[in-house]
Motif scaffolding. Structure first.
Motif, PDB file in Angstrom:
ATOM      1  N   THR A 367     -30.657  21.408 -38.795  1.00  0.00           N
ATOM      2  CA  THR A 367     -31.267  22.648 -39.294  1.00  0.00           C
ATOM      3  C   THR A 367     -32.267  22.356 -40.412  1.00  0.00           C
ATOM      4  N   HIS A 368     -32.384  21.081 -40.786  1.00  0.00           N
ATOM      5  CA  HIS A 368     -33.354  20.679 -41.813  1.00  0.00           C
ATOM      6  C   HIS A 368     -34.547  20.014 -41.128  1.00  0.00           C
ATOM      7  N   GLN A 369     -35.760  20.466 -41.433  1.00  0.00           N
ATOM      8  CA  GLN A 369     -36.944  20.038 -40.687  1.00  0.00           C
ATOM      9  C   GLN A 369     -37.194  18.535 -40.779  1.00  0.00           C
ATOM     10  N   ARG A 370     -37.043  17.957 -41.968  1.00  0.00           N
ATOM     11  CA  ARG A 370     -37.289  16.517 -42.086  1.00  0.00           C
ATOM     12  C   ARG A 370     -36.281  15.719 -41.275  1.00  0.00           C
ATOM     13  N   ALA A 371     -35.051  16.225 -41.213  1.00  0.00           N
ATOM     14  CA  ALA A 371     -34.021  15.548 -40.412  1.00  0.00           C
ATOM     15  C   ALA A 371     -34.442  15.495 -38.948  1.00  0.00           C
ATOM     16  N   VAL A 372     -34.999  16.596 -38.455  1.00  0.00           N
ATOM     17  CA  VAL A 372     -35.439  16.658 -37.056  1.00  0.00           C
ATOM     18  C   VAL A 372     -36.574  15.665 -36.808  1.00  0.00           C
ATOM     19  N   HIS A 373     -37.516  15.580 -37.742  1.00  0.00           N
ATOM     20  CA  HIS A 373     -38.613  14.619 -37.600  1.00  0.00           C
ATOM     21  C   HIS A 373     -38.085  13.186 -37.582  1.00  0.00           C
ATOM     22  N   ASP A 374     -37.101  12.903 -38.472  1.00  0.00           N
ATOM     23  CA  ASP A 374     -36.510  11.561 -38.497  1.00  0.00           C
ATOM     24  C   ASP A 374     -35.816  11.240 -37.176  1.00  0.00           C
ATOM     25  N   MET A 375     -35.121  12.218 -36.613  1.00  0.00           N
ATOM     26  CA  MET A 375     -34.437  12.004 -35.332  1.00  0.00           C
ATOM     27  C   MET A 375     -35.439  11.638 -34.242  1.00  0.00           C
ATOM     28  N   GLY A 376     -36.560  12.384 -34.211  1.00  0.00           N
ATOM     29  CA  GLY A 376     -37.589  12.091 -33.210  1.00  0.00           C
ATOM     30  C   GLY A 376     -38.200  10.718 -33.403  1.00  0.00           C
ATOM     31  N   ASP A 377     -38.508  10.369 -34.645  1.00  0.00           N
ATOM     32  CA  ASP A 377     -39.136   9.076 -34.950  1.00  0.00           C
ATOM     33  C   ASP A 377     -38.207   7.904 -34.675  1.00  0.00           C
ATOM     34  N   LEU A 378     -36.897   8.125 -34.831  1.00  0.00           N
ATOM     35  CA  LEU A 378     -35.922   7.035 -34.688  1.00  0.00           C
ATOM     36  C   LEU A 378     -35.337   6.942 -33.270  1.00  0.00           C
ATOM     37  N   GLY A 379     -35.918   7.670 -32.336  1.00  0.00           N
ATOM     38  CA  GLY A 379     -35.503   7.528 -30.938  1.00  0.00           C
ATOM     39  C   GLY A 379     -34.198   8.202 -30.586  1.00  0.00           C
ATOM     40  N   ALA A 380     -33.946   9.380 -31.155  1.00  0.00           N
ATOM     41  CA  ALA A 380     -32.684  10.070 -30.882  1.00  0.00           C
ATOM     42  C   ALA A 380     -32.623  10.630 -29.460  1.00  0.00           C
ATOM     43  N   VAL A 381     -33.765  11.030 -28.903  1.00  0.00           N
ATOM     44  CA  VAL A 381     -33.760  11.756 -27.628  1.00  0.00           C
ATOM     45  C   VAL A 381     -33.076  10.980 -26.494  1.00  0.00           C
ATOM     46  N   PRO A 382     -33.422   9.714 -26.229  1.00  0.00           N
ATOM     47  CA  PRO A 382     -32.745   8.987 -25.137  1.00  0.00           C
ATOM     48  C   PRO A 382     -31.234   8.875 -25.341  1.00  0.00           C
ATOM     49  N   SER A 383     -30.819   8.670 -26.583  1.00  0.00           N
ATOM     50  CA  SER A 383     -29.375   8.554 -26.860  1.00  0.00           C
ATOM     51  C   SER A 383     -28.665   9.864 -26.592  1.00  0.00           C
ATOM     52  N   LEU A 384     -29.260  10.975 -26.996  1.00  0.00           N
ATOM     53  CA  LEU A 384     -28.652  12.282 -26.777  1.00  0.00           C
ATOM     54  C   LEU A 384     -28.580  12.622 -25.298  1.00  0.00           C
ATOM     55  N   LEU A 385     -29.634  12.299 -24.564  1.00  0.00           N
ATOM     56  CA  LEU A 385     -29.631  12.545 -23.113  1.00  0.00           C
ATOM     57  C   LEU A 385     -28.572  11.708 -22.413  1.00  0.00           C
ATOM     58  N   ARG A 386     -28.402  10.474 -22.850  1.00  0.00           N
ATOM     59  CA  ARG A 386     -27.389   9.599 -22.248  1.00  0.00           C
ATOM     60  C   ARG A 386     -25.987  10.167 -22.467  1.00  0.00           C
ATOM     61  N   ILE A 387     -25.730  10.694 -23.672  1.00  0.00           N
ATOM     62  CA  ILE A 387     -24.407  11.260 -23.957  1.00  0.00           C
ATOM     63  C   ILE A 387     -24.149  12.480 -23.076  1.00  0.00           C
ATOM     64  N   ILE A 388     -25.155  13.348 -22.923  1.00  0.00           N
ATOM     65  CA  ILE A 388     -24.983  14.516 -22.048  1.00  0.00           C
ATOM     66  C   ILE A 388     -24.670  14.066 -20.631  1.00  0.00           C
ATOM     67  N   ARG A 389     -25.332  13.035 -20.195  1.00  0.00           N
ATOM     68  CA  ARG A 389     -25.180  12.543 -18.824  1.00  0.00           C
ATOM     69  C   ARG A 389     -23.822  11.881 -18.601  1.00  0.00           C
ATOM     70  N   GLU A 390     -23.332  11.168 -19.605  1.00  0.00           N
ATOM     71  CA  GLU A 390     -22.151  10.322 -19.407  1.00  0.00           C
ATOM     72  C   GLU A 390     -20.862  10.867 -20.015  1.00  0.00           C
ATOM     73  N   SER A 391     -20.979  11.703 -21.028  1.00  0.00           N
ATOM     74  CA  SER A 391     -19.784  12.140 -21.750  1.00  0.00           C
ATOM     75  C   SER A 391     -19.002  13.192 -20.973  1.00  0.00           C
ATOM     76  N   ALA A 392     -17.691  13.179 -21.168  1.00  0.00           N
ATOM     77  CA  ALA A 392     -16.828  14.198 -20.565  1.00  0.00           C
ATOM     78  C   ALA A 392     -16.457  15.268 -21.596  1.00  0.00           C
ATOM     79  N   CYS A 393     -16.963  15.117 -22.821  1.00  0.00           N
ATOM     80  CA  CYS A 393     -16.606  16.029 -23.910  1.00  0.00           C
ATOM     81  C   CYS A 393     -17.599  17.191 -23.996  1.00  0.00           C
TER      82      CYS A 393
END
Length: 460
Positions: A367-393
């Motif tokens: 919910t903090h804008q700089r945090a979101v920018h850091d997530m994008g810059d640090l490659g969060a998107v592929p990791s998050l997509l992988r968890i959605i694809r593989e996780s049972a939680c």
């Protein structure tokens, strides 16, 4: 759940209360046995319930003994009666105004937040209770003349489940914290055990403004915890954690000037148990919003994040819990992001370490804008997509898609990565069809955004 100090003395009520406590204990124990990842709070509740049951048993014995003498003491002199209870005093103490009361009743008055003398209404300069030995001796002489050996037949238990000997022992242990290293180690070990097993001993730290500074004195003089004996530092910090569990102590502990700086030093250079329990203490204290602000302003997030990066298994969950709780306050999110929390947390998630806990923190920080920018810059998107694809939680999938939606809102370029994922695996579409209601909403929002971008591209 009943708390120490509020147990009734009526036999029928006491029996009913014992049944309720046993049922509550049965529920808590079942939860502990059945849940492999049971929280420490549930375990603490079970301990407190056991302590209350013990106090109920002691009070029942005391009540039976007192009934034998009730008729004999109704005619006692007024000066031997407590102004609050109107009963014969068994532990007379003097307050700052000079008035004498029976300890359990004036202690209950003070614990309720009152800072005036009930009789004179004078504001009390302090809340120390001093034994009135003269009145006590007079009462003992009077009861002896009446043929009542009250002090020998009844070990009076006050509203906190403690007798005078317990309180004197507590003060003796605090005094030893200023003695030799051997005495300090012995006293710290016993205070740790007492405050762990008996919640009523945690309450005693509220009664004196000097109790917490006395406890911490042996570890305050050194610049680095590495020079303090390991057992001593662990026992003192763990005692501080134990007393912080008591709700009425949280504000007092956090606002004691030396406490938070000391916990920060413990996080940086204590033994791993000391560091873990220092993190747990910050987590417990941060239950109050005022403490969240105080902890954040003190700079405590930086050593917590550093300890998280080190990754010691014993400390990880306590540290993660502390960071999450502190960052519930929006101002602390900016501090956590500035101190490098996003990089550290994403590294842990990519390494599949405590993914549940760290995704919850990441979702909170998103919910903090700089945090979101850091997530994008640090490659969060592929990791998050992988968890959605593989996780049972389901909870993890919810947190991931919520974070992804926020990232896409601030950075449209990340939609390209999501589109590629859709083309390969239909990950977001699958979640929009089969996820929880929250996950479906978030996933549908991302798909709508993807479609709008595609339509704009085709139109152009």
């Amino acid at each position: 759940m009943a708390k120490p100090g509020v147990l009734e003395s009526d036999p029928g009520v006491m029996v009913k209360k014992a049944i309720e406590l046993k049922r509550e204990l049965q529920r808590l124990v079942k939860s502990i046995v059945d849940d492999e990842d049971c929280s420490t709070e549930i375990i603490d509740q079970a301990r407190e319930t056991l302590c209350v049951l013990k106090e109920l048993k002691l009070r029942k014995r005391s009540s039976l003994s007192l009934k034998l003498h009730n008729k004999s003491v109704t005619s006692c002199p007024d000066e031997f009666k407590c102004p609050l209870s109107k009963e014969l005093m068994r532990d007379p103490v003097i307050v700052a105004s000079g008035q004498t009361y029976d300890r359990p009743f004036i202690q209950k008055w003070l614990n309720a937040g009152n800072r005036t003398c009930p009789r004179t209404h004078q504001v009390l300069s302090h809340t120390l209770l001093i034994p009135n030995h003269l009145i006590r001796e007079m009462i003992e002489q009077w009861t002896k003349n009446q043929g009542i050996e009250l002090s020998n037949t009844v070990q009076y238990i006050d509203e906190d489940g403690l007798n005078e000997a317990d309180r004197e022992h507590f003060l003796c242990l605090l005094k030893k914290m200023s003695s030799t290293l051997s005495d300090q180690k012995t006293a710290a070990k016993e205070l740790r055990l007492l405050t762990k097993k008996h919640p009523c001993f945690r309450v005693l730290f509220c009664d004196s403004a000097d109790a917490i500074p006395q406890l911490l004195k042996p570890i305050c003089g050194s610049d680095s915890f590495s020079s303090i004996h390991p057992d001593l530092q662990e026992d003192v910090i763990t005692t501080l954690l134990n007393i912080s569990i008591h709700d009425n102590n949280k504000k007092l502990v956090a606002e004691t000037p030396m406490v938070i700086p000391l916990l920060m030093r413990a996080l940086r250079s204590g033994t791993i148990e000391t560091r873990s329990n220092a993190a747990a203490a910050l987590f417990t204290l941060s239950a109050l919003d005022s403490n969240k602000e105080l902890i954040g302003k003190s700079g405590a997030l930086k050593p917590l994040i550093d300890l998280l990066e080190e990754g010691h298994p014993l400390a990880m969950k306590d540290v993660a819990s502390a960071i999450f709780n502190i960052c519930v306050m929006h101002e602390n999110k900016a501090r956590a992001v500035k101190d490098g929390a996003i990089r550290v947390i994403l590294t842990k998630i990519k390494n599949q370490i405590h993914v549940d806990e760290f995704l919850a923190i990441l979702a909170l920080l998103s919910t903090h804008q700089r945090a979101v920018h850091d997530m994008g810059d640090l490659g969060a998107v592929p990791s998050l997509l992988r968890i959605i694809r593989e996780s049972a939680c389901d909870r993890n999938k919810e947190n991931c898609v919520a974070i992804l939606q926020t990232i896409c809102l601030y950075d449209r370029s990340k939609l390209k990565e999501i589109r590629e994922e859709e083309n390969s695996h239909k990950t977001i579409s699958e979640l929009a069809q089969n996820g929880t209601s929250r996950a479906k909403r978030k996933a549908s929002g991302i798909l709508e955004r993807l479609n709008r971008v595609v339509n704009i591209t085709h139109t152009a």
